[in-house]
Each structure stands twice: as structure tokens, then as C-alpha cells.
Design a protein around this motif. Structure first.
Motif, mmCIF file in Angstrom:
data_model
loop_
_atom_site.group_PDB
_atom_site.id
_atom_site.type_symbol
_atom_site.label_atom_id
_atom_site.label_comp_id
_atom_site.label_asym_id
_atom_site.label_seq_id
_atom_site.Cartn_x
_atom_site.Cartn_y
_atom_site.Cartn_z
ATOM 1 N N LEU A 65 -53.783 -38.609 67.316
ATOM 2 C CA LEU A 65 -53.880 -40.007 67.775
ATOM 3 C C LEU A 65 -55.311 -40.354 68.170
ATOM 4 O O LEU A 65 -55.762 -41.489 68.008
ATOM 5 N N GLU A 66 -56.034 -39.359 68.697
ATOM 6 C CA GLU A 66 -57.440 -39.589 69.061
ATOM 7 C C GLU A 66 -58.300 -39.777 67.811
ATOM 8 O O GLU A 66 -59.247 -40.565 67.822
ATOM 9 N N GLU A 68 -57.213 -41.141 65.076
ATOM 10 C CA GLU A 68 -56.875 -42.502 64.619
ATOM 11 C C GLU A 68 -57.725 -43.542 65.336
ATOM 12 O O GLU A 68 -58.182 -44.515 64.727
ATOM 13 N N LYS A 69 -57.949 -43.346 66.616
ATOM 14 C CA LYS A 69 -58.762 -44.292 67.384
ATOM 15 C C LYS A 69 -60.201 -44.357 66.857
ATOM 16 O O LYS A 69 -60.875 -45.381 66.984
ATOM 17 N N LEU A 70 -60.667 -43.244 66.263
ATOM 18 C CA LEU A 70 -62.021 -43.202 65.691
ATOM 19 C C LEU A 70 -62.059 -43.709 64.259
ATOM 20 O O LEU A 70 -63.123 -43.762 63.637
ATOM 21 N N ASN A 92 -68.384 -43.150 63.069
ATOM 22 C CA ASN A 92 -68.156 -42.252 64.212
ATOM 23 C C ASN A 92 -68.310 -40.774 63.840
ATOM 24 O O ASN A 92 -67.453 -39.934 64.147
#
Length: 413
Positions: A65-66, A68-70, A92
């Protein structure tokens, strides 16, 4: 084949890193590969694959999930002798690399999250076990290699998966996820300053997360039982398999990859869809679809697996056994011409693969562990004469053992 610009470093800890420069590409690919896989020694079968699953867990939750945030995609795979974790994206770069090292380098195993994972992996295994080709391949490899990790599915067995504990995972992780058994790869369009930054980042992160050391010793090749012939209950399809154990890889060629490619070319020439043999099998209505042929190289053993469908599997198996005798491998006038044709085809596929960042990056990451060089290997194949190719393949085939299995039609469990 033009070699891309590749910057490589081996740090004092033994950790390796490389940056593959691909100008003009928007996508960036990052991966960490571990010299440890499903057929290597481990407390229970499937533990390497279980580790792959659980390293995505952290105190903060699921690390995917982290990513995905990037704006990055993340995944992993376990093979016979390697496990790889990788991410790709456009932006990123620094944070994605940070997170990838955190994923691989900061295990978070608890009694609760391990117990939660057990039914998930068991269900994954059950999906494969419903496939007739899995049943055939599993039975054949177990007959040849016994209950070794090489013969057992990458995921393990239902029983071995259920026996995994957090302590078992941590001990295996600490023994195998050490600096000298790890390698980082980045691939994409990076500036000179970005390359330097990535290398500094890889050095700092590897020193933060991975202890120096060589880890567990590599295992030796396994003995095998040749001449196994199995008849299994029908699974609804007229499927058959033939396995050829090959003990001679290391004796003939220093390069495992080169040996694998030469045998793939030979088998495609002899048994492939364009071969005289396959045309004859079609004319006799014994085969309608091309065979699936794979050459598998591992530390524990090297083997060829051939899968196909036929309403008369016994006849096809008998014909295959004849074709795979050493004195028949290069019989027929077409072999010389096929070698040149398939050599050019392999080279074209390899060149096209340079532009598929994930596959090319994985290939070079694997080579960083094995000491292989796809560009040097390509030059050798281009320069190889048919006589040399013939001699190599015959040597590689010496001492082989052939085993077979098929699903008997009309016989149910």
C-alpha cells in the motif's frame, strides 16, 4: 548486440549493485534479488516462498500500500534458487528505493501474522493442485528426486505450510538474507548525478539493513532415480510428460545459461513445431499441438521437462524416447540448417528483450549472483559452429536419465 551502459559496484560488505542505463525510457525498474530459493536447504519445504509473502508485512501494515502511494507497482517471485522483490514506476525514485530496501531488510514476523498467512498460501497451492499438468509434473519429479525440495512445489505442501512459525522464518531469513547473497538492480533513464545518488543510497541502505557474511552454504546436486515410468489416474485430459535428468552441465560448460540455451535450441530443432519428427507425429494423428519444452537449471539438479497431449500417450512417449537417444539427437539433414535458423531467432528475441525493462533487469540481476554475462554468451553463440554446438550438446546429454508419466484415460481416482 549493443551492450547498454551498466554501472556496477560491489561494496565492502559483499552487497552488489548495478544501474542499467536505458535512455529515452520513462519507466524505472528497481529490484533486490536474494541467492536463496525453494529448492535450497530450509527447515521445511516452501519456507523461501513463505518468506517472500511475509516480508511485505510491517508494523505499519502491508507495504504494498505504501508503494501505491508513491505511484509504484511492487511484486515478488520465488524460483528454485532465487527470490526477487521488485518495484517499477516513473517518479519518486529515492523513496521507492528506500521502501524496497525496507521491505527486504526489515522483517516483521509475529505469531498472528504468520498464522493469518498459512491459509492464504495453502489456498494458492490448492489452485495449482487442481491442474492436471501440476499433478503430472509433481508426481514425476517426486519419483525422480524423492521428497527433496527440488521435487516439491515452490509453495511447499499443505502440511509444511501449516508447520511454519515466526521463529522458523526469522532464523531462515537471518541465515540467508545477508549482504553477500543480495544484489540490487536499477534500470531506466538516469542522469549521471542520479546514478551516483542511487549507488550512494544502495550502499547506505545495504549497510543499514543487511549484515555482512556469506550465509548458508550452497547445496550439492542431488542423486536421481532414472527410468521411472508412471501411469496416473485420468484428470480429464490426455496429458503426458517426459523428464530428462542431466548430471553433466558443470563438466561441459562453465556457463549454466549457455548450456541451457544450447539444449533448448537442440530440442526445438529435434522436437519443435517445425521439425520433421513433429510433422510425422501430426500426420499419424498422434500429436495435434506442439510440445511444451523447458530446460531447468538449479544447484540441486538440471533437467528437461516435456509436456504434451495425445490420445495415445504410450506411443508418443516411445517415439520421444527413441528421438532422445544420443545417437539420434543430430540425425537428419535439417539439424544444421535449424541450428542457424534458431540461433538467429534466439538472438532476435534477446535483442527485443533489451527493451523490456523488467525482464532484462531480472536477467541481469540473476547474472550478478551467478557470475554469468549475457553479452559474452551471445558472442559465443554467434561464433559457434554447428560442429561445436553438436559436440557440446552430446556431452551435455551424456549420463542423462529419462523418466515418463501419463494420465491413463478411462481410469479415475
Amino acid at each position: 548486440m549493443i551492450r547498454p551502459n551498466i554501472v556496477k559496484k560491489t561494496f565492502p560488505s559483499g552487497f552488489k549493485a548495478q544501474v542499467i542505463l536505458k535512455p529515452g525510457f520513462n519507466q524505472r525498474f528497481f529490484g533486490i534479488i536474494v541467492d536463496f530459493g525453494s529448492s535450497d536447504p530450509q527447515p521445511v519445504p516452501g519456507l523461501a516462498h513463505f518468506l517472500e509473502h511475509k516480508l511485505f508485512a510491517s508494523q505499519e501494515g502491508d507495504l504494498s500500500l505504501e508503494f501505491e502511494k508513491l505511484g509504484s507497482d511492487v511484486n515478488a517471485f520465488t524460483s528454485f534458487n532465487e527470490t526477487m522483490y521488485y518495484a517499477s514506476g516513473v517518479k519518486n525514485v529515492g523513496p521507492t528505493i528506500d521502501l524496497l530496501f525496507k521491505l527486504v531488510g526489515e522483517p516483521f514476523f509475529t505469531k498472528e501474522n504468520v498464522e493469518q498467512e498459512i491459509p492464504i498460501i495453502q489456498q494458492e497451492l490448492a489452485m495449482y493442485q487442481d491442474e492436471p499438468d501440476w499433478v503430472l509434473g509433481d508426481s514425476l519429479l517426486r519419483a525422480v528426486y524423492g521428497d527433496s525440495n527440488l521435487a516439491i512445489d515452490v509453495a511447499g505442501t499443505k502440511e509444511s505450510i501449516a508447520s511454519v512459525t515466526s521463529g522458523m522464518l526469522l532464523a531462515t531469513y537471518e541465515e540467508n538474507y545477508v549482504a553477500e547473497k543480495l544484489s540490487f538492480v536499477a534500470c531506466g533513464d538516469f542522469s549521471e548525478n542520479q546514478v551516483k545518488t542511487i549507488m550512494r543510497q544502495a550502499k547506505t541502505l545495504s549497510e543499514t539493513y543487511f549484515k555482512p557474511g556469506k550465509g548458508a552454504k550452497r547445496s550439492k546436486p542431488l542423486p536421481f532415480k532414472a527410468g521411472q515410468d508412471l501411469v496416473l489416474p485420468s484428470q480429464g485430459v490426455p496429458l503426458f510428460a517426459l523428464e530428462v535428468s542431466l548430471p553433466n552441465f558443470k563438466k561441459v560448460l562453465a556457463s549454466q545459461d549457455l548450456a541451457q540455451i544450447l539444449l533448448e535450441i537442440m530440442l526445438e530443432s529435434k522436437l519443435g513445431s517445425m521439425s520433421t519428427w513433429f510433422a510425422g507425429m501430426r500426420q499419424k494423428q498422434l500429436l495435434n499441438q506442439p510440445l511444451q519444452i523447458s530446460v531447468n537449471t538449479t544447484r540441486q539438479g538440471n533437467y528437461v521437462m516435456i509436456l504434451g497431449t495425445s490420445q495415445d500417450a504410450e506411443k508418443v512417449i516411445a517415439e520421444l524416447k527413441k528421438q532422445l537417444q544420443a545417437d539420434q539427437l543430430f540425425a537428419g539433414r535439417e539439424m544444421d540448417g535449424f541450428f542457424d535458423l534458431l540461433k538467429r531467432s534466439w538472438l532476435a528475441q534477446t535483442i527485443r528483450g533489451l527493451d523490456h525493462l523488467p525482464a532484462f533487469s531480472v536477467e541481469l540481476a540473476e547474472e550478478s549472483l551467478d557470475g554469468e554475462d549475457i553479452f559474452a554468451m551471445t558472442k559465443k553463440i554467434q561464433a559457434m559452429s554447428f560442429a561445436d554446438y553438436q559436440a557440446f550438446c552430446l556431452d551435455l546429454w551424456q549420463g542423462c536419465g529419462i523418466s515418463t508419466a501419463y494420465l491413463a484415460q478411462g481410469q479415475e481416482d
